[in-house]
Design a protein around this motif. Sequence first.
Motif, PDB file in Angstrom:
ATOM      1  N   ASP A  96     -21.727 -81.231  43.384  1.00 42.47           N
ATOM      2  CA  ASP A  96     -20.510 -81.084  42.582  1.00 42.47           C
ATOM      3  C   ASP A  96     -20.758 -80.205  41.359  1.00 42.47           C
ATOM      4  OD1 ASP A  96     -18.991 -82.575  44.293  1.00 42.47           O
ATOM      5  OD2 ASP A  96     -19.045 -84.420  43.088  1.00 42.47           O
ATOM      6  N   GLU A 100     -18.806 -76.829  40.658  1.00 45.02           N
ATOM      7  CA  GLU A 100     -18.037 -76.705  39.416  1.00 45.02           C
ATOM      8  C   GLU A 100     -18.390 -75.409  38.694  1.00 45.02           C
ATOM      9  OE1 GLU A 100     -17.203 -79.230  35.267  1.00 45.02           O
ATOM     10  OE2 GLU A 100     -18.771 -79.854  36.671  1.00 45.02           O
ATOM     11  N   LYS A 104     -15.758 -72.211  37.898  1.00 45.83           N
ATOM     12  CA  LYS A 104     -15.420 -71.889  36.511  1.00 45.83           C
ATOM     13  C   LYS A 104     -15.935 -70.529  36.049  1.00 45.83           C
ATOM     14  CE  LYS A 104     -14.952 -76.613  34.781  1.00 45.83           C
ATOM     15  NZ  LYS A 104     -15.445 -77.599  33.779  1.00 45.83           N
TER      16      LYS A 104
END
Length: 281
Positions: A96, A100, A104
């Motif tokens: 994760d 992430e 981003k």
Amino acid sequence: MDKMKLAGVVILYNPTNEQIENIKQSLVFLDKIYIIDNSTQEHLIEQNDQILYYNQRENMGVAKALNIGCQLAIKDGFNWLLTMDQDSVFNKETIDKLCEYIEKNDMSKTYIVSPWLNTKLLEEKPKEEISHPSDVMTSGSIMNLKLYEKIGGFKEWLFIDGVDIAYCYDGNRLGYHIDRLNNVCIDHSLGDIKIHKILWKTFLCTNHNYIRKYYMQRNYRYLREMYKDDGYDFSNMPVAFKGIIFRIIFFEDDKLRKLKSVIRGKRDYIKGIKGKYPYHD
């Protein structure tokens, strides 16, 4: 924003039942997994919408297996692919964090997002949160499949050792880079590493089997020649003949076959021989 879709590819070679079950557990954080089996016999793996099992009853080599996995994922519309060894163990939190970061940040020039791999190598983890090494191991890395196609894939003639290094160097040549998240860590076994000391000197031995010794000696020589003008120090490609012979004689088992393989690897590089191990021992 829609959640990032992530596929995974794992290459099998005579796996245990426990390893196969561990692989299935990775579906907790993957949308689909491609299991490429390099064993000469098939394994009973139930296929469904999330699992695709591929077996040609031969050892095709790591590079070809990776290419097959990448191409299958691209065909199914994935842009990101986690590459795994059969004994890799990940947790959802780690994956994760990598995903992430991808979601981003601008990934237009990043061909691999990698965690820090905890190994027994004498390597110190950088202090900065993000670094851009010249190469990383494929295990635990997430590949940008859009850039995979531009880089040209993995060199299948290498068969096994040096496959990830060559791919990274090709990516670097095109102006792309690796983003390694040093605060995201995964444990990784690399051979059977043992450290020996004689007086003030330290000797690190990976204890790879004799066939791997052949590929390492041969392939690393090819790669040092191919990328000699690119500014690398090649410290991750040990081919020092006397040093390797010394380590085998004093610290490793199966000495005769390993010595023979190292000599063959150097000789076959000089002859220009590539591809799968050509001997029937």
